[in-house]
Design a protein around this motif. Structure first.
Motif, PDB file in Angstrom:
ATOM      1  N   ASP A  20      -0.755  25.990   1.142  1.00 44.07           N
ATOM      2  CA  ASP A  20      -2.127  26.413   1.379  1.00 44.07           C
ATOM      3  C   ASP A  20      -3.114  25.500   0.662  1.00 44.07           C
ATOM      4  O   ASP A  20      -2.887  25.082  -0.470  1.00 44.07           O
ATOM      5  N   GLY A  21      -4.222  25.219   1.327  1.00 45.81           N
ATOM      6  CA  GLY A  21      -5.251  24.373   0.736  1.00 45.81           C
ATOM      7  C   GLY A  21      -6.126  23.779   1.824  1.00 45.81           C
ATOM      8  O   GLY A  21      -6.013  24.124   3.000  1.00 45.81           O
ATOM      9  N   ASP A  22      -7.027  22.901   1.426  1.00 43.48           N
ATOM     10  CA  ASP A  22      -7.916  22.235   2.369  1.00 43.48           C
ATOM     11  C   ASP A  22      -7.310  20.912   2.810  1.00 43.48           C
ATOM     12  O   ASP A  22      -6.665  20.205   2.020  1.00 43.48           O
ATOM     13  N   LEU A  23      -7.525  20.568   4.064  1.00 40.78           N
ATOM     14  CA  LEU A  23      -7.020  19.313   4.606  1.00 40.78           C
ATOM     15  C   LEU A  23      -8.105  18.247   4.542  1.00 40.78           C
ATOM     16  O   LEU A  23      -9.259  18.492   4.907  1.00 40.78           O
ATOM     17  N   LEU A  24      -7.741  17.066   4.070  1.00 43.96           N
ATOM     18  CA  LEU A  24      -8.672  15.948   3.984  1.00 43.96           C
ATOM     19  C   LEU A  24      -7.959  14.696   4.497  1.00 43.96           C
ATOM     20  O   LEU A  24      -6.840  14.395   4.079  1.00 43.96           O
ATOM     21  N   ARG A  25      -8.623  13.970   5.399  1.00 42.45           N
ATOM     22  CA  ARG A  25      -8.017  12.771   5.975  1.00 42.45           C
ATOM     23  C   ARG A  25      -8.361  11.563   5.096  1.00 42.45           C
ATOM     24  O   ARG A  25      -9.227  10.757   5.420  1.00 42.45           O
ATOM     25  N   ASP A  26      -7.652  11.465   3.984  1.00 37.89           N
ATOM     26  CA  ASP A  26      -7.880  10.326   3.089  1.00 37.89           C
ATOM     27  C   ASP A  26      -6.571   9.822   2.485  1.00 37.89           C
ATOM     28  O   ASP A  26      -6.575   9.182   1.441  1.00 37.89           O
ATOM     29  N   GLN A  27      -5.444  10.121   3.148  1.00 36.27           N
ATOM     30  CA  GLN A  27      -4.159   9.576   2.733  1.00 36.27           C
ATOM     31  C   GLN A  27      -4.018   8.189   3.363  1.00 36.27           C
ATOM     32  O   GLN A  27      -3.847   8.060   4.576  1.00 36.27           O
ATOM     33  N   PRO A  28      -4.126   7.105   2.584  1.00 34.82           N
ATOM     34  CA  PRO A  28      -4.184   5.767   3.186  1.00 34.82           C
ATOM     35  C   PRO A  28      -2.842   5.336   3.782  1.00 34.82           C
ATOM     36  O   PRO A  28      -1.794   5.466   3.152  1.00 34.82           O
ATOM     37  N   LEU A  29      -2.910   4.815   5.006  1.00 32.89           N
ATOM     38  CA  LEU A  29      -1.747   4.246   5.680  1.00 32.89           C
ATOM     39  C   LEU A  29      -1.890   2.743   5.854  1.00 32.89           C
ATOM     40  O   LEU A  29      -0.904   2.013   5.823  1.00 32.89           O
ATOM     41  N   SER A  30      -3.127   2.292   6.063  1.00 35.35           N
ATOM     42  CA  SER A  30      -3.383   0.860   6.201  1.00 35.35           C
ATOM     43  C   SER A  30      -4.840   0.583   5.885  1.00 35.35           C
ATOM     44  O   SER A  30      -5.728   1.316   6.323  1.00 35.35           O
ATOM     45  N   PHE A  31      -5.073  -0.489   5.123  1.00 36.62           N
ATOM     46  CA  PHE A  31      -6.427  -0.941   4.825  1.00 36.62           C
ATOM     47  C   PHE A  31      -6.816  -2.147   5.676  1.00 36.62           C
ATOM     48  O   PHE A  31      -7.904  -2.704   5.486  1.00 36.62           O
ATOM     49  N   ALA A  32      -5.964  -2.571   6.585  1.00 27.57           N
ATOM     50  CA  ALA A  32      -6.254  -3.736   7.417  1.00 27.57           C
ATOM     51  C   ALA A  32      -7.522  -3.502   8.220  1.00 27.57           C
ATOM     52  O   ALA A  32      -7.716  -2.425   8.809  1.00 27.57           O
ATOM     53  N   ALA A  33      -8.416  -4.486   8.232  1.00 31.00           N
ATOM     54  CA  ALA A  33      -9.715  -4.313   8.886  1.00 31.00           C
ATOM     55  C   ALA A  33      -9.573  -3.993  10.363  1.00 31.00           C
ATOM     56  O   ALA A  33     -10.391  -3.257  10.938  1.00 31.00           O
ATOM     57  N   GLU A  34      -8.545  -4.532  11.031  1.00 35.23           N
ATOM     58  CA  GLU A  34      -8.411  -4.327  12.472  1.00 35.23           C
ATOM     59  C   GLU A  34      -7.778  -2.992  12.839  1.00 35.23           C
ATOM     60  O   GLU A  34      -7.863  -2.557  13.985  1.00 35.23           O
ATOM     61  N   HIS A  35      -7.139  -2.314  11.886  1.00 34.93           N
ATOM     62  CA  HIS A  35      -6.543  -1.007  12.208  1.00 34.93           C
ATOM     63  C   HIS A  35      -6.426  -0.135  10.956  1.00 34.93           C
ATOM     64  O   HIS A  35      -5.342   0.238  10.538  1.00 34.93           O
ATOM     65  N   ARG A  36      -7.549   0.193  10.368  1.00 35.35           N
ATOM     66  CA  ARG A  36      -7.521   1.103   9.225  1.00 35.35           C
ATOM     67  C   ARG A  36      -7.016   2.470   9.686  1.00 35.35           C
ATOM     68  O   ARG A  36      -7.477   3.016  10.692  1.00 35.35           O
ATOM     69  N   ARG A  37      -6.096   3.027   8.934  1.00 38.04           N
ATOM     70  CA  ARG A  37      -5.515   4.312   9.315  1.00 38.04           C
ATOM     71  C   ARG A  37      -5.355   5.203   8.089  1.00 38.04           C
ATOM     72  O   ARG A  37      -4.982   4.730   7.017  1.00 38.04           O
ATOM     73  N   LEU A  64       0.823  -1.205   0.000  1.00 37.36           N
ATOM     74  CA  LEU A  64       0.000   0.000   0.000  1.00 37.36           C
ATOM     75  C   LEU A  64       0.857   1.254   0.000  1.00 37.36           C
ATOM     76  O   LEU A  64       0.547   2.232  -0.699  1.00 37.36           O
ATOM     77  N   ALA A  65       1.948   1.243   0.759  1.00 35.63           N
ATOM     78  CA  ALA A  65       2.819   2.413   0.833  1.00 35.63           C
ATOM     79  C   ALA A  65       3.386   2.771  -0.539  1.00 35.63           C
ATOM     80  O   ALA A  65       3.598   3.941  -0.856  1.00 35.63           O
ATOM     81  N   ARG A  66       3.604   1.759  -1.373  1.00 35.21           N
ATOM     82  CA  ARG A  66       4.124   2.004  -2.716  1.00 35.21           C
ATOM     83  C   ARG A  66       3.101   2.742  -3.574  1.00 35.21           C
ATOM     84  O   ARG A  66       3.465   3.548  -4.433  1.00 35.21           O
ATOM     85  N   LEU A  67       1.821   2.466  -3.344  1.00 35.86           N
ATOM     86  CA  LEU A  67       0.772   3.151  -4.097  1.00 35.86           C
ATOM     87  C   LEU A  67       0.421   4.508  -3.486  1.00 35.86           C
ATOM     88  O   LEU A  67       0.042   5.437  -4.200  1.00 35.86           O
ATOM     89  N   ALA A  68       0.525   4.614  -2.178  1.00 36.27           N
ATOM     90  CA  ALA A  68       0.095   5.835  -1.490  1.00 36.27           C
ATOM     91  C   ALA A  68       0.956   7.044  -1.836  1.00 36.27           C
ATOM     92  O   ALA A  68       0.522   8.185  -1.645  1.00 36.27           O
ATOM     93  N   VAL A  69       2.191   6.820  -2.338  1.00 34.10           N
ATOM     94  CA  VAL A  69       3.048   7.956  -2.676  1.00 34.10           C
ATOM     95  C   VAL A  69       2.631   8.609  -3.989  1.00 34.10           C
ATOM     96  O   VAL A  69       3.114   9.688  -4.331  1.00 34.10           O
ATOM     97  N   LEU A  70       1.744   7.981  -4.745  1.00 38.25           N
ATOM     98  CA  LEU A  70       1.263   8.582  -5.984  1.00 38.25           C
ATOM     99  C   LEU A  70       0.539   9.890  -5.687  1.00 38.25           C
ATOM    100  O   LEU A  70      -0.260   9.968  -4.748  1.00 38.25           O
ATOM    101  N   ARG A  71       0.804  10.916  -6.493  1.00 34.86           N
ATOM    102  CA  ARG A  71       0.049  12.165  -6.356  1.00 34.86           C
ATOM    103  C   ARG A  71      -1.296  11.980  -7.048  1.00 34.86           C
ATOM    104  O   ARG A  71      -1.405  11.338  -8.098  1.00 34.86           O
ATOM    105  N   PHE A  72      -2.319  12.581  -6.455  1.00 33.42           N
ATOM    106  CA  PHE A  72      -3.696  12.309  -6.868  1.00 33.42           C
ATOM    107  C   PHE A  72      -4.420  13.603  -7.211  1.00 33.42           C
ATOM    108  O   PHE A  72      -4.203  14.655  -6.596  1.00 33.42           O
ATOM    109  N   ALA A  73      -5.301  13.514  -8.200  1.00 37.18           N
ATOM    110  CA  ALA A  73      -6.183  14.634  -8.549  1.00 37.18           C
ATOM    111  C   ALA A  73      -7.458  14.059  -9.131  1.00 37.18           C
ATOM    112  O   ALA A  73      -7.481  12.931  -9.640  1.00 37.18           O
ATOM    113  N   VAL A  74      -8.525  14.839  -9.063  1.00 40.09           N
ATOM    114  CA  VAL A  74      -9.798  14.402  -9.639  1.00 40.09           C
ATOM    115  C   VAL A  74     -10.481  15.605 -10.282  1.00 40.09           C
ATOM    116  O   VAL A  74     -10.487  16.708  -9.716  1.00 40.09           O
ATOM    117  N   ARG A  75     -11.022  15.387 -11.474  1.00 40.02           N
ATOM    118  CA  ARG A  75     -11.754  16.420 -12.205  1.00 40.02           C
ATOM    119  C   ARG A  75     -13.242  16.115 -12.128  1.00 40.02           C
ATOM    120  O   ARG A  75     -13.659  14.983 -12.365  1.00 40.02           O
TER     121      ARG A  75
END
Length: 243
Positions: free
Chosen positions: A187-204, A53-64
């Motif tokens: 500067d910008g808006d903060l959003l808590r959606d940067q994935p650290l773990s998808f594990a069901a017992e400790h999603r972060r 997951l960490a390998r994918l999480a470093v990708l920069r993201f945008a949505v139109r």
């Protein structure tokens, strides 16, 4: 660097950045966590594989936002399988008839892998929740040597034909882009959606900074210039007969 673009369109979408008890909301646009999860599923990544997951999480993201859709609310009921007792009423929110173009930017080799995975996914993609399948294949294009803004500028407007016709007077349309900030854009808006773990017992998830911009793209449904009509002289035929 390369950019992989995805078309996220379907009857329903749900991109939740937070959930409290039986109330599950949705953001107005796809989250980075949700799109990274879609890519991880296409590659067959295990949910608890934080290293992958960490390998994918470093990708920069945008949505139109090509077609914002409508937010709707649904009430759901359920029963325990063993006792048949009713579970608490669940309140869930969705986006109906929305269309987005998501983009991830990263190293060429990784983006090539993800492009192949989308063409031959291990697990089928869904739009935030498993009850929200896409209406079309999500893979759009792979842009080599382009940045997020350039790739989203190049992609044609993906809105439905009926929605584009509402703007047929406009030769171009200005579309909102929610882009992950670069290090020199504090500067910008903060959003808590940067994935650290998808594990069901400790999603972060961690915070990330999002900046709002726009891009102008051509409108394929724009009305063409009105044609000039030939001049009509009602007395021309009478003049020819009398000549």
């Amino acid at each position: 660097m390369s950019v992989l673009t995805l078309r996220l369109a379907g009857p329903l979408q749900a991109w939740g950045a937070s959930a409290r008890f039986a109330r599950r909301t949705t953001e107005s646009a796809p989250t980075k966590s949700g799109v990274i999860g879609l890519l991880a599923a296409a590659r067959g990544m295990e949910r608890g594989d934080d290293e992958a997951l960490a390998r994918l999480a470093v990708l920069r993201f945008a949505v139109r936002i090509d077609q914002p859709g409508t937010r709707i609310r649904d009430f759901q009921t359920a029963h325990h399988a063993d006792t048949d007792k009713s579970m608490p009423l669940s309140e869930r929110y969705y986006l109906a008839d929305a269309v987005f173009v998501a983009a991830v930017e990263g190293q060429d080799a990784l983006l090539d892998e993800l492009d192949t995975a989308l063409n031959h996914p291990v697990h089928p993609p869904y739009l935030g929740r498993r009850s929200c399948p896409p209406a079309h294949p999500v893979r759009l294009s792979l842009h080599h040597g382009a940045g997020l803004t350039e790739a989203l500028q190049e992609e044609p407007w993906q809105a439905a034909a009926w929605y584009r016709k509402q703007r047929r007077k406009d030769a171009t349309v200005s579309l909102t882009v929610l882009r992950e900030a670069s290090p020199d854009e504090p500067d910008g808006d903060l959003l808590r959606d940067q994935p650290l773990s998808f594990a069901a017992e400790h999603r972060r998830h961690a915070l990330r900074t999002v900046v709002t911009t726009t891009v102008d793209v051509p409108n394929p449904s724009a009305a063409s210039a009105p044609r000039s009509l030939p001049r009509h002289d009602p007395f021309a035929a009478l003049e020819e007969e009398s000549a």
